[in-house]
Motif scaffolding. Structure first.
Motif, PDB file in Angstrom:
ATOM      1  N   GLY A  29       0.707  -1.543  -0.039  1.00  0.00           N
ATOM      2  CA  GLY A  29       0.047   0.357   0.159  1.00  0.00           C
ATOM      3  C   GLY A  29       0.546   1.567  -0.110  1.00  0.00           C
ATOM      4  N   SER A  30       0.323   2.626   0.237  1.00  0.00           N
ATOM      5  CA  SER A  30       0.603   3.457   0.665  1.00  0.00           C
ATOM      6  C   SER A  30       1.789   3.615   1.575  1.00  0.00           C
ATOM      7  CB  SER A  30      -0.059   4.698   0.151  1.00  0.00           C
ATOM      8  OG  SER A  30      -1.143   4.521   1.164  1.00  0.00           O
ATOM      9  N   ASN A  31       1.388   3.214   2.545  1.00  0.00           N
ATOM     10  CA  ASN A  31       2.209   3.332   3.973  1.00  0.00           C
ATOM     11  C   ASN A  31       3.581   2.955   3.928  1.00  0.00           C
ATOM     12  OD1 ASN A  31       3.337   3.387   6.294  1.00  0.00           O
ATOM     13  ND2 ASN A  31       1.486   3.425   7.573  1.00  0.00           N
ATOM     14  N   SER A  32       4.667   3.564   3.399  1.00  0.00           N
ATOM     15  CA  SER A  32       6.037   3.249   3.524  1.00  0.00           C
ATOM     16  C   SER A  32       6.700   2.402   5.281  1.00  0.00           C
ATOM     17  CB  SER A  32       7.422   3.954   3.986  1.00  0.00           C
ATOM     18  OG  SER A  32       6.979   4.478   4.166  1.00  0.00           O
ATOM     19  N   SER A  33       5.713   2.476   5.742  1.00  0.00           N
ATOM     20  CA  SER A  33       6.698   2.022   6.964  1.00  0.00           C
ATOM     21  C   SER A  33       4.682   0.385   7.488  1.00  0.00           C
ATOM     22  CB  SER A  33       5.909   3.037   8.676  1.00  0.00           C
ATOM     23  OG  SER A  33       4.778   2.646   7.947  1.00  0.00           O
ATOM     24  N   GLY A  34       4.534   0.302   6.550  1.00  0.00           N
ATOM     25  CA  GLY A  34       3.872  -1.378   5.975  1.00  0.00           C
ATOM     26  C   GLY A  34       2.321  -0.723   6.812  1.00  0.00           C
ATOM     27  N   GLY A  35       1.994  -1.871   5.501  1.00  0.00           N
ATOM     28  CA  GLY A  35       0.243  -1.231   5.513  1.00  0.00           C
ATOM     29  C   GLY A  35       0.126  -2.975   5.338  1.00  0.00           C
ATOM     30  N   ASN A  36      -1.430  -3.372   4.903  1.00  0.00           N
ATOM     31  CA  ASN A  36      -2.258  -4.305   5.308  1.00  0.00           C
ATOM     32  C   ASN A  36      -1.943  -5.526   3.558  1.00  0.00           C
ATOM     33  OD1 ASN A  36      -4.209  -7.110   5.023  1.00  0.00           O
ATOM     34  ND2 ASN A  36      -4.676  -6.190   6.501  1.00  0.00           N
ATOM     35  N   ILE A  37      -1.352  -6.824   4.054  1.00  0.00           N
ATOM     36  CA  ILE A  37      -0.482  -7.572   2.692  1.00  0.00           C
ATOM     37  C   ILE A  37      -1.560  -7.329   2.088  1.00  0.00           C
ATOM     38  CG2 ILE A  37       0.697  -8.856   4.447  1.00  0.00           C
ATOM     39  CD1 ILE A  37      -1.587 -10.926   4.007  1.00  0.00           C
ATOM     40  N   HIS A  38      -3.369  -7.311   2.642  1.00  0.00           N
ATOM     41  CA  HIS A  38      -4.107  -7.268   1.378  1.00  0.00           C
ATOM     42  C   HIS A  38      -4.788  -5.833   0.791  1.00  0.00           C
ATOM     43  CE1 HIS A  38      -5.378 -10.771   2.724  1.00  0.00           C
ATOM     44  NE2 HIS A  38      -4.916 -10.729   3.519  1.00  0.00           N
ATOM     45  N   GLU A  39      -3.624  -4.859   0.837  1.00  0.00           N
ATOM     46  CA  GLU A  39      -3.348  -4.168  -0.462  1.00  0.00           C
ATOM     47  C   GLU A  39      -2.839  -4.064  -1.031  1.00  0.00           C
ATOM     48  OE1 GLU A  39      -3.028  -0.138   2.355  1.00  0.00           O
ATOM     49  OE2 GLU A  39      -2.970  -1.183   4.050  1.00  0.00           O
ATOM     50  N   PRO A  40      -2.945  -3.476  -1.530  1.00  0.00           N
ATOM     51  CA  PRO A  40      -2.863  -3.542  -3.781  1.00  0.00           C
ATOM     52  C   PRO A  40      -1.019  -2.665  -3.154  1.00  0.00           C
ATOM     53  CG  PRO A  40      -4.121  -1.908  -3.822  1.00  0.00           C
ATOM     54  CD  PRO A  40      -3.211  -1.815  -2.257  1.00  0.00           C
ATOM     55  N   VAL A  41      -0.407  -3.513  -4.250  1.00  0.00           N
ATOM     56  CA  VAL A  41       1.298  -3.355  -3.737  1.00  0.00           C
ATOM     57  C   VAL A  41       1.668  -1.491  -4.651  1.00  0.00           C
ATOM     58  CG1 VAL A  41       2.023  -5.116  -6.608  1.00  0.00           C
ATOM     59  CG2 VAL A  41       3.570  -4.247  -4.527  1.00  0.00           C
ATOM     60  N   THR A  42       2.329  -1.211  -4.312  1.00  0.00           N
ATOM     61  CA  THR A  42       3.266   0.280  -4.725  1.00  0.00           C
ATOM     62  C   THR A  42       4.832   0.785  -4.762  1.00  0.00           C
ATOM     63  OG1 THR A  42       2.943   1.268  -3.081  1.00  0.00           O
ATOM     64  CG2 THR A  42       0.475   0.898  -3.596  1.00  0.00           C
ATOM     65  N   MET A  43       4.881   1.562  -5.231  1.00  0.00           N
ATOM     66  CA  MET A  43       6.364   1.623  -5.182  1.00  0.00           C
ATOM     67  C   MET A  43       7.685   0.808  -6.279  1.00  0.00           C
ATOM     68  SD  MET A  43       7.009   4.536  -4.018  1.00  0.00           S
ATOM     69  CE  MET A  43       8.676   4.694  -3.473  1.00  0.00           C
ATOM     70  N   VAL A  44       5.699   0.119  -7.069  1.00  0.00           N
ATOM     71  CA  VAL A  44       6.328  -0.521  -8.276  1.00  0.00           C
ATOM     72  C   VAL A  44       6.589  -0.312  -9.619  1.00  0.00           C
ATOM     73  CG1 VAL A  44       6.972  -2.616  -7.097  1.00  0.00           C
ATOM     74  CG2 VAL A  44       4.517  -1.635  -8.290  1.00  0.00           C
ATOM     75  N   ASN A  45       7.819   0.492 -10.308  1.00  0.00           N
ATOM     76  CA  ASN A  45       7.647   0.663 -11.568  1.00  0.00           C
ATOM     77  C   ASN A  45       6.907   0.210 -12.919  1.00  0.00           C
ATOM     78  OD1 ASN A  45      10.027  -0.341 -12.867  1.00  0.00           O
ATOM     79  ND2 ASN A  45      11.172   1.326 -11.918  1.00  0.00           N
ATOM     80  N   TRP A  46       7.143   0.467 -14.149  1.00  0.00           N
ATOM     81  CA  TRP A  46       6.557  -0.383 -15.294  1.00  0.00           C
ATOM     82  C   TRP A  46       7.356  -1.444 -16.059  1.00  0.00           C
ATOM     83  CZ3 TRP A  46       8.287  -0.922 -20.460  1.00  0.00           C
ATOM     84  CH2 TRP A  46       6.896  -1.885 -21.424  1.00  0.00           C
ATOM     85  N   TYR A  47       8.620  -1.566 -15.713  1.00  0.00           N
ATOM     86  CA  TYR A  47       9.506  -2.560 -15.722  1.00  0.00           C
ATOM     87  C   TYR A  47       9.378  -3.594 -15.134  1.00  0.00           C
ATOM     88  CZ  TYR A  47      11.827   1.293 -18.929  1.00  0.00           C
ATOM     89  OH  TYR A  47      12.171   2.001 -19.853  1.00  0.00           O
ATOM     90  N   ASP A  48       9.030  -3.117 -13.542  1.00  0.00           N
ATOM     91  CA  ASP A  48       9.158  -4.412 -12.399  1.00  0.00           C
ATOM     92  C   ASP A  48       7.615  -4.788 -12.747  1.00  0.00           C
ATOM     93  OD1 ASP A  48      11.564  -3.376 -10.585  1.00  0.00           O
ATOM     94  OD2 ASP A  48      10.206  -1.702 -10.244  1.00  0.00           O
ATOM     95  N   CYS A  49       6.403  -4.051 -13.196  1.00  0.00           N
ATOM     96  CA  CYS A  49       5.265  -4.832 -13.994  1.00  0.00           C
ATOM     97  C   CYS A  49       5.533  -5.850 -14.483  1.00  0.00           C
ATOM     98  CB  CYS A  49       4.701  -4.012 -13.938  1.00  0.00           C
ATOM     99  SG  CYS A  49       4.487  -3.220 -12.153  1.00  0.00           S
ATOM    100  N   VAL A  50       6.489  -5.587 -15.462  1.00  0.00           N
ATOM    101  CA  VAL A  50       6.500  -6.079 -16.790  1.00  0.00           C
ATOM    102  C   VAL A  50       7.703  -7.786 -16.224  1.00  0.00           C
ATOM    103  CG1 VAL A  50       7.865  -6.729 -18.769  1.00  0.00           C
ATOM    104  CG2 VAL A  50       6.374  -4.647 -18.787  1.00  0.00           C
ATOM    105  N   ALA A  51       8.359  -7.682 -15.726  1.00  0.00           N
ATOM    106  CA  ALA A  51       9.537  -8.906 -15.078  1.00  0.00           C
ATOM    107  C   ALA A  51       8.200  -9.644 -14.439  1.00  0.00           C
ATOM    108  CB  ALA A  51      10.604  -7.952 -15.011  1.00  0.00           C
ATOM    109  N   TRP A  52       7.966  -8.443 -13.221  1.00  0.00           N
ATOM    110  CA  TRP A  52       7.187  -9.611 -12.673  1.00  0.00           C
ATOM    111  C   TRP A  52       6.138 -10.430 -13.138  1.00  0.00           C
ATOM    112  CZ3 TRP A  52       2.280 -10.370 -10.254  1.00  0.00           C
ATOM    113  CH2 TRP A  52       1.779 -10.832  -9.244  1.00  0.00           C
ATOM    114  N   CYS A  53       5.188  -9.695 -13.875  1.00  0.00           N
ATOM    115  CA  CYS A  53       4.545 -10.830 -14.691  1.00  0.00           C
ATOM    116  C   CYS A  53       5.509 -11.893 -15.712  1.00  0.00           C
ATOM    117  CB  CYS A  53       3.424  -9.887 -15.747  1.00  0.00           C
ATOM    118  SG  CYS A  53       2.425  -8.496 -15.414  1.00  0.00           S
TER     119      CYS A  53
END
Length: 698
Positions: free
Chosen positions: A479-503
């Motif tokens: 999520g949006s909280n850098s100190s740790g959000g809920n595991i069921h929140e969306p992942v963030t702080m990933v760029n377009w290249y991260d998403c491509v490779a992660w797929c």
């Protein structure tokens, strides 16, 4: 076994010792020894003596002190190398003052050709007007690729009727028999010479008459270009021993429909199978497959090798022992061999899936040793294979883990029963459940990728154990909280290249854990994209898409927009809303955004991401298509960068609508446009309000 050395000729050329007596002298770098009693002022004199070899060696070595000449090379930093030679056993030279290295090479002549056979070196210091002694050894080049020679001469004792007389040369590197020479064959040369690669060998010489046998064995050293001799003359003391019987039965256990067509029993004196005593076939036509032979009483124990054929291309080998044969041999050696076994599948209860076993394309509950066993499976919706599963356990408790082969697991059957263990566990993502079809053209995930899913795949993909297939990806955050959000929140702080490779990583992970064979979508240079950092260096235009691949990917702009507008709403509506974005109640029902209800806040007035699927879905069954986080799409057709869609928790309702206009962004890395319903941002940007959802071709 008694071993006599008086019948052997072996002097060690390989360990010739050179004693270099170094004296100083001469005004230039080097001069031959002069008649003067002392070297010239400021120089030193060096005398080199070459001594003979070791005549007390215990194994067969190159013989004779027969170097035809010696080469001497003196080198020192800043000085011209000095080269000289000698045909005798000594040499005297004068050298300048300094630190010197002497290299001596011994040469031999074989059939008119000269070969470099041994070399050695030593360092020493030359001081003014003094003499210095230096010892240097040269040794034969046993590691040289050039071959050497083995000469044998065996005088067969007279007055006896020998049924066999053989000389064998066995490689100590791999146990292979390189020469097996029949000394009773009239065409065999005796004396004779054979060529061998440089290395170490076992020589076995055996004589057999009607009642007794004698065996002599020696280690043989073969050096490049050199000759090693074994001479057994008329006075050699052969130690004959009487014969004792060794025999028994052979039982072969195998699976139904499989049989053995031939079996040889081989007796060895050692577990490494270097010394083969005797080979005999087992009689497969009689009950118990009996076998028997006779060996010298000199052996106190034997190891038995069993080699079997099944009429096809397969050979099965077993090694057992040792067996004690000191008391008149042993005629009751019961040999039993198992060449296959049953295959049992064991699943935890409740199973939540099934596994199937095939061998050679057919369903199987048993297999023969060496068969490739294929494991496939069907898992219930929402379940995956647990890490460490499947596992194969052999009878006796040994565990192995099958190899993954792009759609199925395989292992090689052993000569024992095996059990295949599989454990299925619940997992929060399943493509068959969590992706919705859009007109049977493509599939799109019903929620944004959560931190739980991202992190599970990220941990697996970036593990060092994957070697060359290891991924390089940003860690992201919950999520949006850098100190740790809920595991069921969306992942963030990933760029377009991260998403491509992660797929691509998800595709591989999904195959392994769901036993499927989806092809990865994204490539560069013909190889799957696994390095998001390297991909960013190459740029987005270097990323290719395999149009036929069914693996996971980002949705295209058109796919994302079609899914957002599916069967309802319009360009002024948040996805799934029943009224335009200006209707707060209708928009609040489907989206987390800047003006949303109080639950979108941290409690201190700051806004944050939320657990996915808490608002109402759109008609297609997709959650959070508007709000929560902006979502990356696979878009390469604009110089501004990549496209993100749907607005976020940080933006007003106006930006959730599919005609929303964003005129500025919260960071300098983003460039926003006023084209309908989406935003441009640099592909390398990673923000705490941007995530993504998955798509897959139908």
């Amino acid at each position: 076994m008694k071993r006599k050395n008086n019948g052997l000729i072996y002097t060690l050329l390989a360990a010739v010792t050179l004693t270099a007596l170094v004296s100083l002298g001469c005004s230039n770098s080097f001069t031959e020894r002069q008649s003067a009693a002392n070297p010239a002022a400021g120089n030193g004199r060096v005398t080199v003596l070459i001594n003979g070899g070791d005549a007390e060696a215990r194994t067969l070595l190159p013989h004779g002190n027969s170097f035809t000449r010696y080469g001497l090379v003196f080198t020192a930093e800043g000085k011209t190398p000095v080269e000289t030679g000698s045909t005798g056993a000594s040499k005297t030279v004068d050298l300048e003052v300094g630190e010197w290295t002497l290299t001596v090479t011994g040469y031999v002549e074989i059939a008119g050709t000269e070969y470099e056979a041994a070399t050695g070196s030593a360092g020493f210091e030359v001081t003014a007007e003094s003499r210095t002694a230096v010892n240097v050894s040269i040794s034969s080049r046993i590691s040289d690729a050039a071959p050497g020679y083995f000469t044998y001469e065996v005088a067969i004792p007279t007055g006896q009727n020998f049924s066999a007389a053989a000389l064998s040369l066995i490689s100590l590197a791999d146990g292979s028999v390189l020469y097996d020479i029949d000394l009773l064959d009239g065409d065999t040369e005796n004396p004779g010479t054979v060529e061998l690669d440089a290395g170490y060998y076992l020589m076995k010489l055996s004589l057999t008459n009607e009642y007794e046998s004698a065996v002599t064995m020696e280690a043989v050293h073969i050096h490049s270009y050199m000759e090693t001799k074994a001479v057994y003359g008329e006075t050699y003391d052969w130690q004959f021993e009487s014969f004792v019987p060794v025999g028994g039965t052979l039982t072969v256990n195998t699976i139904a429909g499989h049989s053995i067509t031939g079996a040889d029993i081989k007796l060895y004196s050692d577990s490494n199978r270097l010394d083969l005593i005797k080979t005999m076939p087992a009689d497969l036509t009689e009950t118990g497959n009996p076998w028997i032979t006779y060996i010298s009483a000199r052996y106190t124990e034997v190891y038995i090798g069993i080699e079997m054929e099944d009429g096809g291309s397969r050979t099965f080998t077993r090694m057992v022992g040792p067996f004690d044969v000191t008391d008149g041999g042993d005629e009751a050696v019961a040999l039993a061999v198992t060449l296959g076994g049953s295959i049992t599948v064991s699943l935890d209860s409740p199973a939540n899936g099934s596994m199937s076993v095939t061998v050679n394309g057919e369903a199987a509950a048993a297999a023969v040793e060496g068969d490739t066993v294929v494991l496939t499976g069907t898992l219930d919706t929402g379940y995956v294979l647990k890490t460490g599963s499947p596992k194969v356990t052999y009878a006796g408790g040994t565990d192995i883990y099958p190899d993954w082969n792009d759609g199925f697991y395989t292992f090689i059957m052993a000569g024992a029963d095996v059990t295949v263990h599989a454990v299925f566990e619940a997992f929060p993502f399943d493509a068959s459940r969590d992706m919705k079809t859009a007109g049977n053209v493509y599939w799109i995930a019903d929620s944004e990728v959560t931190w739980e899913l991202w992190n599970t795949v990220h941990t697996w993909a970036t593990d060092e154990a994957r070697g060359e297939k290891r991924y390089t990806l940003s860690a992201g955050q919950a999520g949006s909280n850098s100190s740790g959000g809920n595991i069921h929140e969306p992942v963030t702080m990933v760029n377009w290249y991260d998403c491509v490779a992660w797929c691509n990583a998800l595709t591989e992970w999904y195959n392994v854990h769901k036993i499927s064979n989806l092809a990865m979508v994204y490539t560069y240079g013909g190889e799957p994209v696994r390095d998001s950092v390297g991909a960013a260096v190459l740029g987005p235009w270097s990323i290719g898409q395999n149009g036929n691949a069914k693996g996971f990917r980002l949705p295209s702009d058109t796919e994302w927009l079609s899914a957002a507008l599916w069967q309802g709403g319009g360009y002024t509506y948040a996805s799934g809303a029943t009224a335009p974005y200006t209707d707060a109640a209708a928009t609040d029902a489907v989206a987390w955004y800047y003006d949303s209800d109080y639950n979108a806040y941290n409690g201190d007035g700051t806004r944050k991401t939320q657990i996915v699927k808490k608002k109402n879905p759109n008609v297609l069954g997709l959650y959070d298509m508007s709000g929560n986080v902006w979502e990356w799409s696979f878009h390469l057709f604009h110089s501004y960068g990549g496209r993100v869609h749907g607005g976020s928790y940080l933006h007003a309702a106006f930006y959730l609508a599919n005609e929303g206009v964003m005129t500025e962004g919260p960071s300098e890395t983003e460039i926003w446009t006023s084209i309908d319903g989406y935003s441009y941002t640099a592909q390398s940007s990673a923000m705490n309000y941007i995530g993504f959802r998955l798509a897959r071709s139908d």
